[in-house]
Scaffold this active site. Structure first.
Site, PDB file in Angstrom:
ATOM      1  N   TYR A   1      52.805 -33.816 -67.070  1.00 17.09           N
ATOM      2  CA  TYR A   1      51.907 -33.529 -65.950  1.00 17.09           C
ATOM      3  C   TYR A   1      50.590 -32.995 -66.486  1.00 17.09           C
ATOM      4  CZ  TYR A   1      49.988 -31.354 -61.751  1.00 17.09           C
ATOM      5  OH  TYR A   1      49.165 -30.997 -60.717  1.00 17.09           O
TER       6      TYR A   1
ATOM      7  N   ASP B   1      39.540 -22.861 -61.010  1.00 12.41           N
ATOM      8  CA  ASP B   1      40.037 -24.104 -60.401  1.00 12.41           C
ATOM      9  C   ASP B   1      39.434 -24.274 -59.002  1.00 12.41           C
ATOM     10  OD1 ASP B   1      41.622 -26.329 -59.840  1.00 12.41           O
ATOM     11  OD2 ASP B   1      43.393 -25.135 -59.334  1.00 12.41           O
TER      12      ASP B   1
ATOM     13  N   ASP C   1      46.653 -34.495 -61.734  1.00  7.55           N
ATOM     14  CA  ASP C   1      46.127 -33.811 -60.549  1.00  7.55           C
ATOM     15  C   ASP C   1      44.708 -34.334 -60.296  1.00  7.55           C
ATOM     16  OD1 ASP C   1      45.115 -31.955 -58.759  1.00  7.55           O
ATOM     17  OD2 ASP C   1      45.679 -30.190 -59.954  1.00  7.55           O
TER      18      ASP C   1
ATOM     19  N   ASP D   1      42.957 -33.506 -57.625  1.00 10.23           N
ATOM     20  CA  ASP D   1      42.333 -32.604 -56.648  1.00 10.23           C
ATOM     21  C   ASP D   1      42.122 -33.316 -55.303  1.00 10.23           C
ATOM     22  OD1 ASP D   1      42.371 -30.510 -58.449  1.00 10.23           O
ATOM     23  OD2 ASP D   1      40.284 -30.683 -59.019  1.00 10.23           O
TER      24      ASP D   1
ATOM     25  N   HIS E   1      48.036 -37.080 -57.892  1.00  8.74           N
ATOM     26  CA  HIS E   1      48.126 -36.533 -56.531  1.00  8.74           C
ATOM     27  C   HIS E   1      46.747 -36.175 -56.005  1.00  8.74           C
ATOM     28  CE1 HIS E   1      47.995 -32.204 -57.683  1.00  8.74           C
ATOM     29  NE2 HIS E   1      48.907 -32.457 -58.596  1.00  8.74           N
TER      30      HIS E   1
ATOM     31  N   GLU F   1      44.840 -34.220 -52.648  1.00  4.45           N
ATOM     32  CA  GLU F   1      45.182 -33.192 -51.672  1.00  4.45           C
ATOM     33  C   GLU F   1      44.243 -33.198 -50.467  1.00  4.45           C
ATOM     34  OE1 GLU F   1      44.842 -30.468 -54.804  1.00  4.45           O
ATOM     35  OE2 GLU F   1      43.038 -29.478 -54.066  1.00  4.45           O
TER      36      GLU F   1
ATOM     37  N   CYS G   1      42.690 -23.143 -55.560  1.00  9.64           N
ATOM     38  CA  CYS G   1      44.092 -23.156 -55.994  1.00  9.64           C
ATOM     39  C   CYS G   1      44.964 -23.130 -54.743  1.00  9.64           C
ATOM     40  CB  CYS G   1      44.389 -21.941 -56.862  1.00  9.64           C
ATOM     41  SG  CYS G   1      46.158 -21.654 -57.071  1.00  9.64           S
TER      42      CYS G   1
ATOM     43  N   ARG H   1      49.266 -34.772 -51.429  1.00 10.96           N
ATOM     44  CA  ARG H   1      49.607 -33.343 -51.385  1.00 10.96           C
ATOM     45  C   ARG H   1      49.046 -32.756 -50.104  1.00 10.96           C
ATOM     46  NH1 ARG H   1      47.619 -28.742 -55.801  1.00 10.96           N
ATOM     47  NH2 ARG H   1      46.628 -27.367 -54.290  1.00 10.96           N
TER      48      ARG H   1
ATOM     49  N   GLU I   1      52.576 -28.317 -50.794  1.00  8.02           N
ATOM     50  CA  GLU I   1      52.081 -27.214 -51.627  1.00  8.02           C
ATOM     51  C   GLU I   1      52.374 -25.864 -50.999  1.00  8.02           C
ATOM     52  OE1 GLU I   1      51.457 -26.104 -54.340  1.00  8.02           O
ATOM     53  OE2 GLU I   1      49.343 -25.800 -54.843  1.00  8.02           O
TER      54      GLU I   1
ATOM     55  N   ASN J   1      56.387 -27.856 -56.882  1.00  8.34           N
ATOM     56  CA  ASN J   1      55.464 -27.192 -57.799  1.00  8.34           C
ATOM     57  C   ASN J   1      56.026 -25.812 -58.151  1.00  8.34           C
ATOM     58  OD1 ASN J   1      53.308 -25.988 -59.104  1.00  8.34           O
ATOM     59  ND2 ASN J   1      51.942 -26.001 -57.336  1.00  8.34           N
TER      60      ASN J   1
HETATM   61  C1  LIG Z   1      49.361 -27.575 -59.247  1.00 11.50           C
HETATM   62  C2  LIG Z   1      47.956 -27.092 -59.323  1.00 11.50           C
HETATM   63  O1  LIG Z   1      47.181 -27.826 -58.383  1.00 11.50           O
HETATM   64  C3  LIG Z   1      47.351 -27.388 -60.696  1.00 11.50           C
HETATM   65  O2  LIG Z   1      46.142 -27.627 -60.760  1.00 11.50           O
HETATM   66  O3  LIG Z   1      48.097 -27.338 -61.675  1.00 11.50           O
HETATM   67  C4  LIG Z   1      47.791 -25.565 -59.081  1.00 11.50           C
HETATM   68  C5  LIG Z   1      48.640 -24.709 -59.983  1.00 11.50           C
HETATM   69  C6  LIG Z   1      48.277 -23.247 -60.037  1.00 11.50           C
HETATM   70  O4  LIG Z   1      47.111 -22.881 -59.788  1.00 11.50           O
HETATM   71  O5  LIG Z   1      49.146 -22.450 -60.389  1.00 11.50           O
HETATM   72  C7  LIG Z   1      48.038 -25.276 -57.595  1.00 11.50           C
HETATM   73  O6  LIG Z   1      49.185 -25.038 -57.225  1.00 11.50           O
HETATM   74  O7  LIG Z   1      47.053 -25.317 -56.830  1.00 11.50           O
HETATM   75 MG   LIG Z   2      45.342 -28.409 -58.974  1.00 15.54          MG
END
Ligand SMILES: C[C@](O)(C(=O)O)[C@H](CC(=O)O)C(=O)O
Ligand SMILES: [Mg+2]
Length: 301
Positions: free
Chosen positions: A47, A61, A88, A90, A115, A117, A125, A160, A190, A212
């Site tokens: 991943y 993030d 990911d 986004d 994925h 979202e 996040c 997502r 999520e 997740n």
């Molecule tokens: C899954 C996630 O989108 C990621 O970018 O890895 C994050 C993980 C995290 O920030 O712990 C998310 O859950 O938004």
């Molecule tokens: Mg992410």
């Protein structure tokens, strides 16, 4: 360690795994070398986390990384192993037309799937407060754009939904069903809060589901065995390897600062020999030998 599996074969392997009834376990790899360490064990895939990719660039993030950066790093990681790599994407880096271009870039980079979202741009996040979701029709456009843009029908598109934290579980389930109708191959609910919510989502949505298992978030830590029993199809530990590595790096720097030598830390380090194993040093040496150990007819008899 020769890597000869084509992106299409990796996508087919991911799809077969999702249909197998077995949980596909995808640890997050923040670099190609980390992906090698994943592949050296029995995991079913790799991943690539947006959060880890951003953190590696010393960024939060919040949607600052670009498609070019994400596809570039994702491609490097995907190429490092024969496993399928899920990335990911986004929010898809924009709306429908951008999403279409995102899928093209990720396919070209050799990813097995991604994925997308339903957060607004800029995203947050999924486990923090302050995130917002777009209206369902906007996300439906994103999903349809992704599905239409795909040139390899085996490329996996995972929708997502971040709606649980904002609109509640029922709304998240309704959205997920809509995203599936729009063509998503799997769903990533999520930030579910309890094991019962994981079970309720499974009950309601008749498509492969992603769990997740990030740390320090809002979801309970469920084991791979428990998730498989719950009927989940794929699990990610997105940022765990980065957090573990950075924990070790910070400990090392503390040691260097206080002791002036790494000596007391060396037994916790990956050895030179193990590093060479992961980068497959020996096969490069053999390859070189085979290239340079040649005779030119007429010159060398
Ligand atoms: C899954 C996630 O989108 C990621 O970018 O890895 C994050 C993980 C995290 O920030 O712990 C998310 O859950 O938004
Ligand atoms: Mg992410």
């Amino acid at each position: 360690m020769t890597h000869r599996i084509s992106p299409n074969q990796k996508r087919k392997a991911l799809r077969a795994g999702l249909a197998s009834g077995r949980l596909q376990r995808l640890p997050g790899a923040f670099s190609p070398l980390v992906a090698r360490a994943v592949a050296d064990r029995g995991f079913e895939g790799v991943y690539v986390s947006g959060a880890a990719l951003a953190a590696d660039l010393a960024l939060p993030d919040i949607g600052l990384t670009t498609l070019t950066e994400v596809a570039g790093r994702g491609g490097q990681i995907a190429r490092a192993t024969d496993l399928p790599t899920l990335i990911d994407a986004d929010t898809g880096f924009g709306e429908a037309a951008n999403v279409a271009r995102t899928i093209a870039a990720l396919e070209d980079a050799g990813l097995a799937g991604c994925h997308l979202e339903d957060q607004v741009n800029p995203k947050r996040c999924g486990h923090l407060d302050g995130k917002e979701v777009v209206p369902t029709p906007v996300m439906l456009q994103r999903v349809r754009a992704a599905v239409q843009a795909r040139t390899d029908p085996d490329f996996v598109i995972c929708a997502r939904t971040d709606a649980r934290a904002i609109e509640g579980l029922d709304a998240a389930i309704d959205r997920a069903k809509g995203y599936v109708d729009a063509g998503a191959d799997m769903v990533f609910p999520e930030a579910l809060r309890t094991e019962a919510e994981f079970a309720a989502f499974r009950q309601a949505v008749d498509m492969p589901l992603l769990a997740n298992m990030t740390e320090f978030g809002t979801s309970p830590a469920l084991t791979a065995r428990r998730l498989e029993d719950l009927g989940y199809n794929l699990v990610i530990w997105p940022v765990s390897s980065l957090r573990a590595a950075m924990g070790a790096v910070e400990d090392l720097f503390d040691t260097l600062e206080t002791e002036g030598t790494q000596a007391s830390h060396v037994d916790r380090m990956q050895t030179r020999a193990r590093l060479y194993e992961l980068v497959d040093y020996a096969s490069y040496t053999a390859f070189d030998k085979q290239l340079f150990d040649f005779k030119i007819p007429g010159r060398d008899a």
